[in-house]
Motif scaffolding. Structure first.
Motif, PDB file in Angstrom:
ATOM      1  N   UNK A 421       0.861  -1.188   0.000  1.00  0.00           N
ATOM      2  CA  UNK A 421       0.000   0.000   0.000  1.00  0.00           C
ATOM      3  C   UNK A 421       0.891   1.230   0.000  1.00  0.00           C
ATOM      4  N   UNK A 422       0.678   2.113  -0.977  1.00  0.00           N
ATOM      5  CA  UNK A 422       1.506   3.310  -1.110  1.00  0.00           C
ATOM      6  C   UNK A 422       0.623   4.548  -1.233  1.00  0.00           C
ATOM      7  N   UNK A 423       1.002   5.652  -0.582  1.00  0.00           N
ATOM      8  CA  UNK A 423       0.211   6.884  -0.699  1.00  0.00           C
ATOM      9  C   UNK A 423       0.399   7.534  -2.060  1.00  0.00           C
ATOM     10  N   UNK A 424      -0.670   8.157  -2.557  1.00  0.00           N
ATOM     11  CA  UNK A 424      -0.631   8.892  -3.822  1.00  0.00           C
ATOM     12  C   UNK A 424      -0.955  10.361  -3.574  1.00  0.00           C
ATOM     13  N   UNK A 425      -0.812  11.169  -4.614  1.00  0.00           N
ATOM     14  CA  UNK A 425      -1.139  12.585  -4.505  1.00  0.00           C
ATOM     15  C   UNK A 425      -2.633  12.767  -4.255  1.00  0.00           C
ATOM     16  N   UNK A 426      -2.959  13.878  -3.623  1.00  0.00           N
ATOM     17  CA  UNK A 426      -4.357  14.177  -3.340  1.00  0.00           C
ATOM     18  C   UNK A 426      -5.165  14.211  -4.625  1.00  0.00           C
ATOM     19  N   UNK A 427      -6.325  13.552  -4.610  1.00  0.00           N
ATOM     20  CA  UNK A 427      -7.202  13.516  -5.773  1.00  0.00           C
ATOM     21  C   UNK A 427      -6.941  12.359  -6.708  1.00  0.00           C
ATOM     22  N   UNK A 428      -5.995  11.489  -6.380  1.00  0.00           N
ATOM     23  CA  UNK A 428      -5.656  10.367  -7.259  1.00  0.00           C
ATOM     24  C   UNK A 428      -6.665   9.224  -7.171  1.00  0.00           C
ATOM     25  N   UNK A 429      -7.374   9.122  -6.039  1.00  0.00           N
ATOM     26  CA  UNK A 429      -8.310   8.024  -5.864  1.00  0.00           C
ATOM     27  C   UNK A 429      -7.583   6.724  -5.560  1.00  0.00           C
ATOM     28  N   UNK A 430      -8.254   5.616  -5.821  1.00  0.00           N
ATOM     29  CA  UNK A 430      -7.679   4.290  -5.579  1.00  0.00           C
ATOM     30  C   UNK A 430      -7.160   3.697  -6.888  1.00  0.00           C
ATOM     31  N   UNK A 431      -5.971   3.110  -6.825  1.00  0.00           N
ATOM     32  CA  UNK A 431      -5.386   2.466  -7.997  1.00  0.00           C
ATOM     33  C   UNK A 431      -4.900   1.076  -7.610  1.00  0.00           C
ATOM     34  N   UNK A 432      -5.051   0.140  -8.538  1.00  0.00           N
ATOM     35  CA  UNK A 432      -4.672  -1.245  -8.264  1.00  0.00           C
ATOM     36  C   UNK A 432      -3.807  -1.768  -9.411  1.00  0.00           C
ATOM     37  N   UNK A 433      -2.774  -2.512  -9.050  1.00  0.00           N
ATOM     38  CA  UNK A 433      -1.896  -3.091 -10.062  1.00  0.00           C
ATOM     39  C   UNK A 433      -1.245  -4.345  -9.510  1.00  0.00           C
ATOM     40  N   UNK A 434      -0.658  -5.126 -10.399  1.00  0.00           N
ATOM     41  CA  UNK A 434       0.047  -6.342  -9.985  1.00  0.00           C
ATOM     42  C   UNK A 434       1.516  -6.238 -10.349  1.00  0.00           C
ATOM     43  N   UNK A 435       2.355  -6.551  -9.371  1.00  0.00           N
ATOM     44  CA  UNK A 435       3.797  -6.635  -9.603  1.00  0.00           C
ATOM     45  C   UNK A 435       4.287  -8.061  -9.369  1.00  0.00           C
ATOM     46  N   UNK A 449      -7.751 -11.410  -8.112  1.00  0.00           N
ATOM     47  CA  UNK A 449      -7.351 -10.535  -7.000  1.00  0.00           C
ATOM     48  C   UNK A 449      -7.579  -9.069  -7.361  1.00  0.00           C
ATOM     49  N   UNK A 450      -7.267  -8.667  -8.604  1.00  0.00           N
ATOM     50  CA  UNK A 450      -7.509  -7.293  -9.038  1.00  0.00           C
ATOM     51  C   UNK A 450      -9.009  -6.963  -8.974  1.00  0.00           C
ATOM     52  N   UNK A 451      -9.819  -7.941  -9.364  1.00  0.00           N
ATOM     53  CA  UNK A 451     -11.276  -7.749  -9.288  1.00  0.00           C
ATOM     54  C   UNK A 451     -11.723  -7.595  -7.839  1.00  0.00           C
ATOM     55  N   UNK A 452     -11.187  -8.423  -6.955  1.00  0.00           N
ATOM     56  CA  UNK A 452     -11.538  -8.348  -5.537  1.00  0.00           C
ATOM     57  C   UNK A 452     -11.153  -7.005  -4.939  1.00  0.00           C
ATOM     58  N   UNK A 453     -10.001  -6.476  -5.333  1.00  0.00           N
ATOM     59  CA  UNK A 453      -9.560  -5.179  -4.817  1.00  0.00           C
ATOM     60  C   UNK A 453     -10.485  -4.056  -5.273  1.00  0.00           C
ATOM     61  N   UNK A 454     -10.903  -4.123  -6.536  1.00  0.00           N
ATOM     62  CA  UNK A 454     -11.688  -3.019  -7.103  1.00  0.00           C
ATOM     63  C   UNK A 454     -13.155  -3.056  -6.717  1.00  0.00           C
ATOM     64  N   UNK A 455     -13.674  -4.223  -6.340  1.00  0.00           N
ATOM     65  CA  UNK A 455     -15.111  -4.351  -6.110  1.00  0.00           C
ATOM     66  C   UNK A 455     -15.555  -3.817  -4.760  1.00  0.00           C
ATOM     67  N   UNK A 456     -14.636  -3.562  -3.861  1.00  0.00           N
ATOM     68  CA  UNK A 456     -14.993  -3.192  -2.492  1.00  0.00           C
ATOM     69  C   UNK A 456     -14.557  -1.769  -2.174  1.00  0.00           C
TER      70      UNK A 456
END
Length: 829
Positions: A421-435, A449-456
């Motif tokens: 979990x990493x902080x983003x700039x204000x107004x960025x919202x939620x972002x999900x990715x796989x590394x 897993x990407x779907x699970x992260x985005x659905x909630x």
């Protein structure tokens, strides 16, 4: 024939709907000219619109001339309904911005201008109501140039100087003009379409003055978009007709859409072209058309169809959350399902069911939208609901990167997930990715897993508010060849997010306004003092304008205060800024009292298999039992942060305050750290509050105390003193009560009882003089509030840079405090 979509926008009551009616009338779209005050306009057809005299829902009308096929989109003008307006901006080709000739550029006009700039929409400006007394053509143009753009020009001015000024809007035009060539219609049209020139026309929609000229200008100086042959469309609105049939309103941006066509696996069953409340069905809609489509049950506002991507997220978001109070005996779950239909039509409502409180919540912009929604619910679902008082819609984020892990392994199930979990700039919202490499975890599991992260909607651990401005990356995961099922990863993902948040340095966020306040120069001190008291930051512009940023919780409703103390001469423009660290985070956290470990629906604990059964392992112990140990930038996953008590001020001082005001302190056993300082602004530390009350001014300015004073002035003083003791006990402030000494026999000077300093001024010294001197002495070191209706003290307060509160306002504040005390006492019985 040229085909255009023209959006009509304006500040409320500027004359927008009247002008739309006039355009429809002169083009032959309607035969009778309606009026807003007569409740018979062609576009404001809904009962709510006609009763209130304002546009609530965007409507379309079809206008035709010899060379032009124009679809007119009339939009709401009230600030509370801006979300409905913004949804249309992605589908219009030009905007007709209506300005009241008597009021000029207003606060909401600037908000609309900013949105038009964001969406890149060319603008034609029409100043209406020029037939009314008070309209001044000479004042409007400078106002437009000062507050909107320097490139606003009166196109009815055919002088050489004006032509030269217009040419200076663009280098190519200027080069052409200076070489001796005249500017052609195509040159002007290109400058308008590229937002380099903003033409201004004048007239009156009600008297039809200048309306034909406006229609001719649109025909002559606009450029029709070019569309590809490939099908594309933008859905800007979902609505329901009188028979509750769902319609997706869209603009065709490429190719054509035909009845019975298949779109995203769904079949179009009807195409409607609306003209006010009426419509005609068509078998085909070509590019550039606005149509309402039946049959697309999964379509949503903002969706792109065909080659079109989804439209950008709306900028205007409600920042207040409300409880929907249902009638007695109503089925809450059934009511929730019905209300979700409204969210389908207005996604910004964010209608939510809270499992803990068993309440329905929604997000609204303000009072007018609250009243509209209440009426819609009654009309649509036959439910008489009450929308409770609004509260701030808080958000949470994190200050630093953190690793979160979740393990779910009851008998015959298995999944383990590691997230960063990493902080983003204000107004960025939620972002999900796989590394995570696919040779470590199969791509199908990673996709799940990407779907699970985005659905909630992930909740923070400080107040249970939604998480924002965080990037969550999958860095490792593990599945079992035999026992892993899809739902196992969902459980592991949710627990991993939550565990990361429990270990993180969480930050409470609140919405802030970007504001611009304009007041007469002699009242700039009051405005500055108010902004400081609201924990805002600001800069000055000349001697009568301040602009900056302040919390929505503090500045909401300030427009009415401003109008009051400036006698209507003050102006304020508010724009929703992004979320920033909460200015009183510790107070908000304590008042909400959220216990993250008690929230079993959002648990951070993991489940491991032990002796053939699932065993729960607490989040702060789970890391050492995980089956994977991912490498985070060549470093092993961090150990759980040590638990500590959450204190912002000195421990002893905080404990004393909390025990005195609220009883024994409830310790929290999870990690919290103070919010980081925002990069864009600095909020000064809060100063201790000092309240100075002009005693006799309060007594004789309040009917209740004035009545007491008629019989006994001493009794009125004692009653006021008793009320202020209770007020001070609840507010924990310094309080000085000042009386003119010459009214008191045997002047007793100063005395302090129960923390209230009561002052009887000396001979030949008025309360005004004493308050002015005291405010000057302490204004720099305290947050000072002077309670009075006295104009002399008001001037003193402004010179001292302190806040002045009227007697009526302070009396309301005292009553509120007394009600809270009564509630507390009743609750203890």
């Amino acid at each position: 024939m040229k085909k255009l979509v023209l959006g009509v926008l304006a500040h409320v009551d500027a004359g927008k709907t009247t002008l739309s009616e006039a355009l429809m009338y002169i083009s032959g779209s309607i035969r009778r000219l309606g009026r807003v005050d007569h409740r018979n306009t062609a576009l404001d057809t809904h009962r709510i619109e006609r009763e209130r005299g304002i546009t609530v829902f965007s409507k379309q009308a079809q206008l035709r001339t010899e060379n032009l096929e124009l679809c007119l989109l009339d939009t709401p003008g009230h600030a509370d309904l801006t979300a409905e307006t913004e949804r249309t901006l992605g589908v219009i080709d030009y905007a007709l911005l209506v300005i009241s000739g008597t009021d000029g550029v207003q606060a909401h006009t600037e908000t609309l201008w900013r949105l038009l700039e964001k969406y890149g929409v060319p603008v034609i400006i029409f100043a209406t109501k020029m037939d009314l007394t008070g309209s001044n053509r000479e004042n409007i143009l400078p106002d437009l140039r000062a507050r909107l753009s320097e490139n606003c020009f009166d196109v009815s001015d055919k002088s050489e100087d004006n032509a030269e000024s217009i040419a200076m809007c663009d280098e190519q035009l200027l080069e052409k003009y200076t070489s001796g060539e005249g500017l052609t219609d195509a040159d002007i049209a290109a400058a308008i379409s590229e937002r380099k020139l903003f033409p201004v026309l004048f007239g009156s929609g009600l008297k039809l003055e200048g309306v034909r000229e406006l229609m001719g200008f649109i025909d002559r100086y606009t450029v029709a978009p070019e569309y590809p042959d490939e099908f594309g469309a933008k859905v800007y609105k979902i609505m329901r007709d009188g028979r509750d049939r769902r319609l997706a309103c869209m603009k065709i941006t490429g190719g054509a859409l035909r009845n019975r066509d298949s779109v995203n696996g769904e079949t179009v069953t009807e195409l409607r072209v609306y003209n006010g409340a009426n419509y005609e069905t068509v078998q085909e809609a070509g590019a550039g058309s606005i149509v309402a489509v039946q049959g697309l049950g999964s379509a949503y506002a903002g969706q792109g169809l065909g080659y079109e991507p989804d439209m950008p997220a709306p900028e205007i978001e409600p920042v207040l959350t409300y409880i929907v109070e249902l009638p007695a005996g109503a089925d809450k779950q059934e009511a929730f399902k019905k209300l979700r239909q409204l969210e389908d039509e207005d996604p910004q409502l964010h209608i939510e069911w809270n499992e803990v409180t068993k309440q329905i919540y929604l997000h609204l912009m303000g009072r007018v939208q609250t009243e509209v929604i209440t009426e819609l619910i009654r009309e649509r679902f036959d439910m008489q609901v009450r929308i409770g008082s609004g509260g701030i819609a808080y958000r949470e984020t994190i200050a630093k990167p953190v690793h979160g892990a979740g393990h779910f392994e009851p008998l015959r199930h298995y999944a383990e997930v590691h997230l960063l979990l990493e902080p983003l700039e204000s107004g960025s919202g939620m972002r999900f990715e796989s590394r995570c490499p696919t040779d470590e975890l199969d791509a199908n599991w990673q996709s799940l897993i990407m779907t699970n992260l985005a659905e909630k909607t992930h909740l923070g651990v400080l107040t249970g508010s939604p998480l924002t401005d965080v990037r969550i990356s999958l860095i490792a995961g593990k599945a079992h060849v035999k026992h892993t099922e899809g739902g196992d990863f969902r459980e592991a993902v949710y627990r991993a997010v939550r565990q990361g948040l429990m270990k993180a340095e969480s930050v409470l966020l609140e919405p802030w306004y970007d504001f611009r306040i304009e007041v007469p120069p002699e009242q700039i001190g009051r405005a500055i003092s108010d902004v400081r008291a609201m924990s805002g930051s600001f800069e000055t512009e000349g001697s009568s304008v301040i602009f900056g940023r302040a919390p929505v919780s503090e500045m909401s409703g300030y427009g009415e205060v401003l109008a009051s103390y400036t006698s209507g001469k003050g102006r304020i423009s508010l724009q929703n800024a992004r979320y920033y660290p909460c200015h009183n985070a510790e107070q908000v956290i304590a008042s909400i009292g959220y216990e993250p470990e008690a929230d079993t629906r959002n648990t951070a604990d993991s489940v491991f298999c032990s002796h053939g059964s699932g065993t729960i392992v607490k989040w702060n112990e789970a890391d050492r039992f995980m089956h994977l140990d991912p490498d985070l930038n060549n470093e092993k996953s961090p150990q759980p942060a040590p638990q500590h008590r959450f204190y912002i001020i000195d421990d002893v001082e905080l404990e004393a305050i909390m025990q005195r005001e609220f009883g024994p302190v409830r310790r929290r056993q999870y990690t919290r750290t103070s919010a980081p300082e925002a990069a864009e602004f600095t909020v000064a530390p809060s100063k201790r509050e000092y309240v100075i009350v002009d005693g006799y001014n309060f007594i004789f300015g309040t009917p209740e105390y004035a009545l007491l004073a008629k019989n006994s002035l001493e009794l009125a003083r004692e009653r006021l003193s008793d009320a202020l003791k209770s007020y001070r006990a609840m507010r924990d402030c310094e309080l000085v009560l000042v009386f003119d000494g010459y009214r008191v026999a045997g002047n007793t000077g100063e005395r302090e009882v129960h923390g209230i300093r009561t002052v009887y001024t000396k001979e030949n010294e008025t309360a005004d003089m004493y308050i002015e001197r005291l405010a000057n002495d302490i204004g720099k070191n305290y947050s000072v509030k002077v309670v009075t209706n006295d104009s002399l003290i008001r001037l003193s307060a402004m010179r001292s840079g302190v806040l002045r509160m009227s007697v009526k306002e302070f009396d309301s504040e005292i009553r509120f405090v007394m009600d809270k005390i009564a509630e507390y006492i009743d609750g203890k019985r």
